[in-house]
Design an enzyme around this catalytic site. Structure first.
Site, PDB file in Angstrom:
ATOM      1  N   ASP A  51       0.818  -1.204   0.000  1.00 34.71           N
ATOM      2  CA  ASP A  51       0.000   0.000   0.000  1.00 34.71           C
ATOM      3  C   ASP A  51       0.863   1.270   0.000  1.00 34.71           C
ATOM      4  OD1 ASP A  51      -2.753   1.240   0.611  1.00 34.71           O
ATOM      5  OD2 ASP A  51      -1.541   2.051   2.248  1.00 34.71           O
ATOM      6  N   GLU A 103       1.450  -0.667  -5.101  1.00 34.50           N
ATOM      7  CA  GLU A 103       0.478   0.370  -5.482  1.00 34.50           C
ATOM      8  C   GLU A 103       1.288   1.575  -5.945  1.00 34.50           C
ATOM      9  OE1 GLU A 103      -3.219   3.125  -3.848  1.00 34.50           O
ATOM     10  OE2 GLU A 103      -1.536   2.673  -2.540  1.00 34.50           O
TER      11      GLU A 103
HETATM   12  C1  GLC Z   1      -3.983   3.335  -0.501  1.00 28.63           C
HETATM   13  C2  GLC Z   1      -5.271   2.554  -0.376  1.00 28.63           C
HETATM   14  C3  GLC Z   1      -6.353   3.479   0.083  1.00 28.63           C
HETATM   15  C4  GLC Z   1      -5.975   4.019   1.439  1.00 28.63           C
HETATM   16  C5  GLC Z   1      -4.598   4.702   1.379  1.00 28.63           C
HETATM   17  C6  GLC Z   1      -4.059   4.941   2.761  1.00 28.63           C
HETATM   18  O1  GLC Z   1      -4.078   4.281  -1.475  1.00 28.63           O
HETATM   19  O2  GLC Z   1      -5.563   1.920  -1.594  1.00 28.63           O
HETATM   20  O3  GLC Z   1      -7.597   2.839   0.155  1.00 28.63           O
HETATM   21  O4  GLC Z   1      -6.938   4.929   1.869  1.00 28.63           O
HETATM   22  O5  GLC Z   1      -3.635   3.901   0.717  1.00 28.63           O
HETATM   23  O6  GLC Z   1      -3.679   3.724   3.372  1.00 28.63           O
END
Ligand code: GLC
Ligand code: CA
Length: 615
Positions: A268, A330
């Site tokens: 993440d 991500e």
């Molecule tokens: C990432 C997740 C999102 C979350 C953010 C903070 O972007 O996909 O849902 O709110 O990180 O953890």
């Protein structure tokens, strides 16, 4: 929703004991053996179930994201859970899914619905127990569905024991696990009116950094008379990755799950681990965002080079485990050259699968633009030093692709076009639950119904991410088969009456059947899962077409009409190295294409998708 994407800033700027050890050893031993057996005892043996260092399973995989709150409720409390996911493994297997990525299911105050973790080494009681997790992992193996967990390394919950200790005193040994700063005097030169809004005891935040979720990124703690940094909600304090103890603890959390048999992680917000040590102001872009904060760039808070050292060490740590465990990132990045760095460039020693967000999340030009897709797909296939691309169109943070790319009239066909792009290149495919049935975004219409905090603070400009997180639509019956409880955590969209797994399984023309057909084709045809891609008819503004070939065996041609009018194409394979002129349709979402035998004057109906082998 005023903006088609509720997450605009992200799009571009980033867009035990011996018993456990024995259990783990057994799981590990059974891994190779089980997965080497064909998944289905028919000609449809799944190539992707085998794994070897040179041809790891994740290279041809279909990865399926599950938002655990919304997939299947097993105990009638209106909230999805782990046993619910386990009960759907048969469905996932029949779809041809190789791995599921489960959004955070760890204990959490649920401010950011799990992305605020208070304990990394068990499950949240509302989702189940650690035993349920072990059961899911074990049952996943029987169904040949690997389990990937979401690892949130950038921040913890403010209720995590580490932060409770860290914020209790400046001398606490955990204090330096987070990012603290004394701030500056409120009357210092250059302090803006905006910064003064965050004044405490005569002090303001040290710079202009804005939280992705609204307000200053700095939060005051009276007990230590300091601010801490939070990229996201104030309940999500950023960890200090310049402190080696943090890396040790977080790698430990990853090992806890690797030892239990998970196949890897989705990392993440991974480009956010480091911030500028000099705390320089981010450049001001002018105007304000949906939360009312000044728009600033994120050059000092995102994608800092230091992160790559951590990733290389993480890759080496994970590589010690058998079975080709995988790291998915991500990675919202500005271009393919930046993406390549996340693979480790020519060294190939960082993430195996950083997500390409340039194809499926074009940001401000989310439309079916053949030239843009041609360019982005070609780029990621050719400009990452032979690494494996990962394509994705949908996730829990953005309006569903069917609504971003759809025209409101041909949404079903457009969803099939997107699926065709997702499954007909050698890229690993990442999909989001509900995408396979064409679920729509159902955004709340009243502020009082919103659950995602950014939708409450940003209303009405930003309505939050509830719309893409509604319960999975299994049946046309009560609560869409998601729960027996008439009160579900988010409402069931009325569209479940027609858009659901039960109905679509019986309709050979449905989106669900299209997804299944493509996934099965790709499993069986080397050209589809490993073929070199050559774009065809490259000046055509309306039709995207390409040929895929491994050099041996039949090549495959793919063509998609991106418009609402019929388009006639003639495809010339000269230059692609592919010989052969006769074709045989493998999949077409329109009956008129089924008997096509040549590449000359092929008429594609509106938004048609066509896949054919070349002999
Ligand atoms: C990432 C997740 C999102 C979350 C953010 C903070 O972007 O996909 O849902 O709110 O990180 O953890
Ligand atoms: Ca439940």
């Amino acid at each position: 929703m005023t903006s088609p994407i509720p997450f605009p800033s992200r799009i571009w700027q980033r867009s035990g004991g011996s018993a456990i050890l024995l259990f783990t050893a057994l799981l590990t031993l059974s891994f190779g053996g089980l997965l080497a057996t064909p998944r289905v005892a028919t000609a449809q043996a799944q190539t992707s179930s085998a794994t070897s260092p040179s041809d790891p399973w994740w290279k041809h995989a279909v990865v399926y994201e599950i938002y655990p709150r919304s997939y299947q409720d097993s105990n009638g409390d209106g909230i999805g859970d782990l046993n619910g996911i386990t009960s759907r493994l048969g469905y996932l297997q029949s779809l041809g899914v190789d791995a599921i990525w489960i959004a955070p299911m760890y204990p959490s105050p649920q401010v950011d619905f799990g992305y605020d973790i208070s304990n990394y080494e068990t499950a949240d009681p509302q989702y189940g127990t650690l035993a349920d997790m072990d059961h899911l992992i074990a049952e996943g193996k029987t169904h040949h569905v690997r389990i990937l967990l979401d690892m949130v390394l950038n921040h913890t919950s403010d209720k995590h024991q580490w932060f409770i200790e860290a914020s209790s005193s400046r001398t606490n040994p955990k204090h330096n696990w987070y990012c603290w700063n004394d701030g500056k005097p409120a009357n210092a030169p250059g302090v803006t009116a905006y910064q003064k809004r965050f004044e405490h005891d005569g002090r303001v935040p040290p710079n202009n950094w804005v939280s992705d979720f609204g307000g200053s990124a700095w939060q005051w703690v009276p007990a230590v008379h300091q601010f801490y940094y939070h990229e996201f909600y104030k309940q999500q304090p950023d960890l200090n990755w310049r402190n080696p103890a943090v890396e040790k603890a977080m790698f430990g959390a990853m090992q806890f799950w690797l030892d239990r048999g998970v196949a890897g992680f989705r990392l993440d917000a991974i480009p956010n681990l480091f911030e500028d040590p000099q705390l320089r102001d981010n450049p001001v872009l002018g105007d304000t965002n949906a939360q009312g904060d000044p728009k600033v760039s994120d050059i000092y808070t995102n994608n800092l080079p230091e992160v790559h050292d951590v990733i290389r060490r993480m890759r080496a740590m994970v590589a010690k485990y058998p079975g080709n465990r995988v790291l998915i990132g991500e990675t919202y990045l500005p271009n393919t050259a930046e993406l390549d760095k996340w693979y480790g460039g020519t060294a190939h020693n960082e993430l195996q699968l950083p997500m390409d967000m340039l194809i499926g999340f074009h940001g401000d030009h989310d439309k079916l633009n053949a030239a843009a897709f041609r360019q982005h797909i070609e780029e990621v296939e050719t400009q990452i030093h032979g690494s494996q691309p990962l394509i994705v169109f949908d996730n829990h943070d953005n309006v569903r692709a069917i609504d971003r790319y759809g025209d409101g009239v041909h949404d079903d066909q457009i969803n099939k076009v997107l699926a065709t792009m997702l499954f007909t290149t050698k890229a690993t495919s990442l999909m989001y639950y509900g995408e396979e049935i064409g679920m729509h975004t159902t955004t709340p219409t009243r502020r009082e119904d919103v659950k995602d905090p950014i939708g409450i603070t940003g209303w009405p400009k930003e309505k939050g991410r509830d719309g893409e997180r509604t319960p999975m639509q299994w049946t046309a019956g009560p609560q869409a088969g998601f729960s027996t409880n008439s009160h579900t955590w988010l409402p069931i969209p009325p569209s479940h009456k027609t858009i659901n797994v039960a109905v679509e399984s019986k309709d050979s023309n449905s989106e669900l059947e299209w997804f299944k057909q493509l996934v099965a084709l790709r499993r069986d045809l080397p050209a589809l899962h490993s073929g070199h891609i050559t774009m065809l008819d490259t000046s055509n503004p309306d039709v995207l077409s390409y040929v895929l070939s491994t050099g041996t065996g039949p090549a495959v041609v793919v063509a998609m009409n991106f418009t609402a009018t019929p388009k006639t194409i003639t495809l010339n394979l000269a230059g692609s190295g592919v010989k052969g002129k006769t074709v045989k349709t493998l999949a077409a979402d329109d009956a008129s294409l089924k008997s096509t035998t040549t590449l000359k004057n092929v008429t594609l109906p509106p938004f048609a998708s066509w896949v054919a082998s070349v002999q």
